[in-house]
Write a protein that holds these residues in place. Structure first.
Motif, short mmCIF file in Angstrom:
data_model
loop_
_atom_site.label_atom_id
_atom_site.label_comp_id
_atom_site.label_asym_id
_atom_site.label_seq_id
_atom_site.Cartn_x
_atom_site.Cartn_y
_atom_site.Cartn_z
N ARG A 35 0.81 -1.21 0.00
CA ARG A 35 0.00 0.00 0.00
C ARG A 35 0.84 1.27 0.00
NH1 ARG A 35 -5.44 1.63 3.03
NH2 ARG A 35 -5.35 3.79 2.41
N PHE A 36 1.97 1.25 0.74
CA PHE A 36 2.72 2.48 0.94
C PHE A 36 4.04 2.56 0.18
CE2 PHE A 36 0.02 2.16 4.73
CZ PHE A 36 -0.70 3.33 4.57
N ALA A 37 4.56 1.45 -0.31
CA ALA A 37 5.83 1.49 -1.04
C ALA A 37 5.58 1.91 -2.47
CB ALA A 37 6.50 0.11 -1.01
N PRO A 38 6.46 2.77 -3.00
CA PRO A 38 6.30 3.13 -4.41
C PRO A 38 6.61 1.92 -5.29
CG PRO A 38 8.35 4.01 -3.54
CD PRO A 38 7.60 3.40 -2.38
N VAL A 111 11.03 -3.99 4.37
CA VAL A 111 11.03 -2.65 3.80
C VAL A 111 12.25 -2.46 2.91
CG1 VAL A 111 11.23 -0.19 4.35
CG2 VAL A 111 9.62 -1.62 5.61
N LEU A 112 13.42 -2.90 3.38
CA LEU A 112 14.64 -2.77 2.58
C LEU A 112 14.54 -3.57 1.29
CD1 LEU A 112 17.54 -1.61 2.42
CD2 LEU A 112 18.30 -3.78 3.40
N ALA A 113 13.96 -4.76 1.36
CA ALA A 113 13.79 -5.58 0.15
C ALA A 113 12.95 -4.85 -0.89
CB ALA A 113 13.18 -6.93 0.50
N TYR A 114 11.92 -4.15 -0.44
CA TYR A 114 11.09 -3.37 -1.36
C TYR A 114 11.82 -2.13 -1.85
CZ TYR A 114 6.81 -6.07 -0.89
OH TYR A 114 5.88 -7.07 -0.95
N GLU A 115 12.47 -1.41 -0.92
CA GLU A 115 13.15 -0.17 -1.30
C GLU A 115 14.26 -0.40 -2.32
OE1 GLU A 115 14.46 1.45 2.43
OE2 GLU A 115 12.60 2.58 2.71
N THR A 116 14.91 -1.54 -2.24
CA THR A 116 16.02 -1.83 -3.15
C THR A 116 15.57 -2.54 -4.42
OG1 THR A 116 16.50 -3.89 -2.00
CG2 THR A 116 17.73 -1.93 -1.29
#
Length: 129
Positions: A35-38, A111-116
């Motif tokens: 929902r919140f990760a780009p 979160v890091l897995a998504y951000e990267t």
């Protein structure tokens, strides 16, 4: 925990919280991130292009694989089955990932897995290779 949690997972959660750790169900973490990760950038093939993150360079290929699968919501026992490893080996990989990337818990790892770009919104454990 969700109300449909198995007795074994509930007992494990109680033990985890008793040690002072926090707990967030992988399915809840995945929903929050979706929902919140780009959205990750896509290539012409439609696959996400993993962003280069300086900290990820410290991980071994197996640790990157474990981090990717953690990002998709797999528990340690599911990781062990997926990678044909013992749970003790999976726990070692998870601990090393946390140490190398200075992460506090699985939520930060997800979160890091998504951000990267290791995991894209909408991917789940069912999308594992």
């Amino acid at each position: 925990m969700l109300k449909d949690v198995t007795p074994a997972h509930l007992a494990a959660a109680v033990r985890l919280v008793d040690t002072g750790d926090a707990l967030l169900a992988p399915s809840i973490t995945r929903r929050l991130v979706e929902r919140f990760a780009p959205s990750a950038p896509r290539t012409g093939s439609g696959l996400a292009t993993p962003a280069v993150h300086r900290d990820l360079a410290a991980l071994t290929p197996r640790e990157r694989e474990v981090l990717t699968l953690m990002g998709r919501g797999l528990s340690n026992s599911e990781l062990a089955r997926e990678l044909t490893l013992s749970e003790a080996t999976v726990k070692t990989h998870v601990a090393r990932i946390f140490a190398k990337l200075t992460l506090r818990d699985r939520a930060q790892a997800v979160v890091l897995a998504y951000e990267t770009g290791l995991v894209s919104p909408g991917e789940s454990a069912a999308d594992s290779p």
